[in-house]
Design a protein around this motif. Structure first.
Motif, PDB file in Angstrom:
ATOM      1  N   ILE A 140       0.893  -1.058   0.080  1.00 62.70           N
ATOM      2  CA  ILE A 140       0.114   0.098   0.113  1.00 62.70           C
ATOM      3  C   ILE A 140       0.920   1.322  -0.103  1.00 62.70           C
ATOM      4  CG2 ILE A 140      -1.898   1.257   1.104  1.00 62.70           C
ATOM      5  CD1 ILE A 140      -2.538  -1.414  -0.102  1.00 62.70           C
ATOM      6  N   PRO A 141       1.962   1.312   0.730  1.00 60.31           N
ATOM      7  CA  PRO A 141       2.683   2.614   0.938  1.00 60.31           C
ATOM      8  C   PRO A 141       3.307   3.105  -0.503  1.00 60.31           C
ATOM      9  CG  PRO A 141       3.262   1.402   2.866  1.00 60.31           C
ATOM     10  CD  PRO A 141       2.390   0.496   1.800  1.00 60.31           C
ATOM     11  N   GLY A 142       3.763   2.087  -1.238  1.00 58.44           N
ATOM     12  CA  GLY A 142       4.174   2.505  -2.642  1.00 58.44           C
ATOM     13  C   GLY A 142       3.184   2.786  -3.463  1.00 58.44           C
ATOM     14  N   ARG A 143       1.977   2.444  -3.350  1.00 57.12           N
ATOM     15  CA  ARG A 143       0.780   2.623  -4.346  1.00 57.12           C
ATOM     16  C   ARG A 143       0.358   3.883  -4.074  1.00 57.12           C
ATOM     17  NH1 ARG A 143       3.184  -1.645  -5.577  1.00 57.12           N
ATOM     18  NH2 ARG A 143       1.953  -3.333  -6.924  1.00 57.12           N
ATOM     19  N   ALA A 144       0.389   4.189  -2.801  1.00 55.25           N
ATOM     20  CA  ALA A 144      -0.107   5.570  -2.374  1.00 55.25           C
ATOM     21  C   ALA A 144       0.560   6.612  -2.888  1.00 55.25           C
ATOM     22  CB  ALA A 144      -0.482   5.587  -0.780  1.00 55.25           C
ATOM     23  N   ASP A 145       2.124   6.279  -3.014  1.00 52.83           N
ATOM     24  CA  ASP A 145       2.916   7.418  -3.113  1.00 52.83           C
ATOM     25  C   ASP A 145       2.689   7.652  -4.778  1.00 52.83           C
ATOM     26  OD1 ASP A 145       4.632   8.108  -1.257  1.00 52.83           O
ATOM     27  OD2 ASP A 145       6.400   7.643  -2.226  1.00 52.83           O
ATOM     28  N   TYR A 146       2.434   6.767  -5.603  1.00 49.98           N
ATOM     29  CA  TYR A 146       2.045   7.006  -6.977  1.00 49.98           C
ATOM     30  C   TYR A 146       0.822   7.824  -7.149  1.00 49.98           C
ATOM     31  CZ  TYR A 146       1.657   5.584 -12.149  1.00 49.98           C
ATOM     32  OH  TYR A 146       1.677   5.408 -13.318  1.00 49.98           O
ATOM     33  N   VAL A 147      -0.071   7.582  -6.411  1.00 50.59           N
ATOM     34  CA  VAL A 147      -1.261   8.510  -6.518  1.00 50.59           C
ATOM     35  C   VAL A 147      -1.070   9.993  -6.190  1.00 50.59           C
ATOM     36  CG1 VAL A 147      -3.767   8.882  -5.709  1.00 50.59           C
ATOM     37  CG2 VAL A 147      -2.888   6.802  -6.124  1.00 50.59           C
ATOM     38  N   HIS A 148      -0.226  10.234  -5.061  1.00 46.47           N
ATOM     39  CA  HIS A 148       0.096  11.461  -4.408  1.00 46.47           C
ATOM     40  C   HIS A 148       0.907  12.149  -5.638  1.00 46.47           C
ATOM     41  CE1 HIS A 148      -1.889  11.031  -0.745  1.00 46.47           C
ATOM     42  NE2 HIS A 148      -1.250   9.926  -0.293  1.00 46.47           N
ATOM     43  N   TYR A 149       1.816  11.492  -6.282  1.00 51.97           N
ATOM     44  CA  TYR A 149       2.724  12.074  -7.160  1.00 51.97           C
ATOM     45  C   TYR A 149       1.991  12.489  -8.542  1.00 51.97           C
ATOM     46  CZ  TYR A 149       7.103  11.640  -4.749  1.00 51.97           C
ATOM     47  OH  TYR A 149       7.996  12.021  -3.679  1.00 51.97           O
ATOM     48  N   MET A 150       0.826  11.920  -8.644  1.00 45.39           N
ATOM     49  CA  MET A 150      -0.280  12.225  -9.875  1.00 45.39           C
ATOM     50  C   MET A 150      -0.807  13.467  -9.619  1.00 45.39           C
ATOM     51  SD  MET A 150       0.717  10.233 -12.291  1.00 45.39           S
ATOM     52  CE  MET A 150       2.205  10.380 -11.450  1.00 45.39           C
ATOM     53  N   ALA A 151      -1.132  13.596  -8.040  1.00 44.35           N
ATOM     54  CA  ALA A 151      -1.983  14.858  -7.525  1.00 44.35           C
ATOM     55  C   ALA A 151      -0.928  15.901  -7.897  1.00 44.35           C
ATOM     56  CB  ALA A 151      -2.343  14.777  -6.252  1.00 44.35           C
ATOM     57  N   ASP A 152       0.249  15.771  -7.515  1.00 45.40           N
ATOM     58  CA  ASP A 152       1.284  17.102  -7.851  1.00 45.40           C
ATOM     59  C   ASP A 152       1.608  17.055  -9.322  1.00 45.40           C
ATOM     60  OD1 ASP A 152       1.832  17.024  -5.112  1.00 45.40           O
ATOM     61  OD2 ASP A 152       3.594  15.716  -5.131  1.00 45.40           O
ATOM     62  N   LEU A 153       1.293  16.198 -10.141  1.00 40.87           N
ATOM     63  CA  LEU A 153       1.692  16.357 -11.345  1.00 40.87           C
ATOM     64  C   LEU A 153       0.442  17.332 -11.691  1.00 40.87           C
ATOM     65  CD1 LEU A 153       3.839  15.521 -13.809  1.00 40.87           C
ATOM     66  CD2 LEU A 153       1.923  13.820 -14.257  1.00 40.87           C
TER      67      LEU A 153
END
Length: 302
Positions: free
Chosen positions: A83-96
């Protein structure tokens, strides 16, 4: 054209799992985890990460506790996401997306995300819907995975308005047949199969299992599971992402950012070369770190 990789020393600042796993809290809220917790040689509570059942129960406890799900299951032997790594991907997409929105994080159902190979876990849509209230379309080539993903949606009723599923019936296609004429996706996400063959995957699994498991005579198992379509693709990760790049060119009017995880850093240069040759308007490489592991997101737009 490609920006220098943006490197971060730890999980994303908005990631719920910055401080690691609170096993005491998780097990108090989800009893299924308790039997897998033990005290290691350093006096710390942990689980056996070479045991797929323990890994599943840990990730289920996180989703039920930290992401407020009422139910979560995956198809037998399918990939169990960390979960932590998958959540990171989502958060970086929000930043993008925020980078094109005057720095403001975009939230709500006006944001549409396409998740390629969503799996029975439905992990990116679950996290994105909970954290940012985005709408998702999840695609899948495996009917069993689609079935279990539908169960996860139906048993968490508020997700019915957030997540749609589409079955890709042509295993030689990624986007074609999935994207409709009136679709507009702000981001395409994907975690491509890493291995090029069953044999390549087995060699890696055996090595990883030996590193995790002290019992050297034990038979290797994939601690995070995984069906064939989740683990290998002819030509491996680079071939899959290359195909995604070429197909994405056919849907320029439907897509904003197209992104993919890239596990092998040696694949970045040839993939970026393809994008530059075909004159992508923007290319970004985002590095994510989780402990000693580094992964990368390749992002582009036409």
């Amino acid at each position: 054209m490609a920006n220098n990789a943006k490197s971060t020393p730890k999980l994303h600042a908005r990631n719920k799992h910055q401080s690691g796993y609170d096993l005491k809290k998780l097990s108090s809220r989800y009893a299924g985890l308790k039997q897998h917790i033990f005290i290691n040689d350093f006096g710390k509570e942990t689980i056996e990460f070479s045991d797929p059942k323990a890994v599943f129960e840990l990730n289920k406890s996180i989703l039920l506790t930290d992401y407020k799900l009422k139910h979560w299951e995956i198809a037998k032997n399918s990939l169990c996401p960390a979960i932590p790594g998958r959540a990171d991907y989502v958060h970086y997409m929000a930043d993008l997306l925020a980078s094109e929105n005057n720095g403001e994080l975009p939230k709500g159902p006006k944001i549409n995300i396409l998740d390629i190979g969503t799996g029975s876990s439905l992990i990116y849509p679950l996290i994105g819907a909970q954290e940012y209230e985005w709408k998702f379309v999840g695609t899948e080539i495996d009917r069993t995975s689609i079935h279990h993903a539908e169960i996860n949606i139906n048993k968490n009723v508020w997700l019915k308005k957030q997540i749609d599923l589409r079955f890709q019936d042509d295993k030689n296609k990624i986007l074609a047949g999935i994207i409709y004429d009136n679709d507009k996706f702000d981001v395409v996400m994907g975690n491509p199969p890493y291995y090029g063959s069953r044999e390549e995957h087995w060699k890696s699994t055996t090595k990883k299992f030996d590193n995790l498991n002290k019992k050297k005579d034990a038979l290797p198992v994939q601690n995070f599971g995984g069906h064939a379509n989740e683990l290998w693709y002819e030509g491996g990760e680079k071939a899959f992402i290359s195909k995604l790049i070429y197909e994405s060119m056919e849907f320029k009017k439907n897509l904003n950012w197209i992104t993919s995880l890239v596990s092998n850093k040696d694949h970045l240069k040839p993939l970026i070369s393809i994008l530059e040759y075909h004159k992508a308007s923007k290319v970004e490489v985002i590095e994510m770190k989780q402990g000693q592991k580094t992964s990368r997101i390749l992002a582009w737009k036409w």
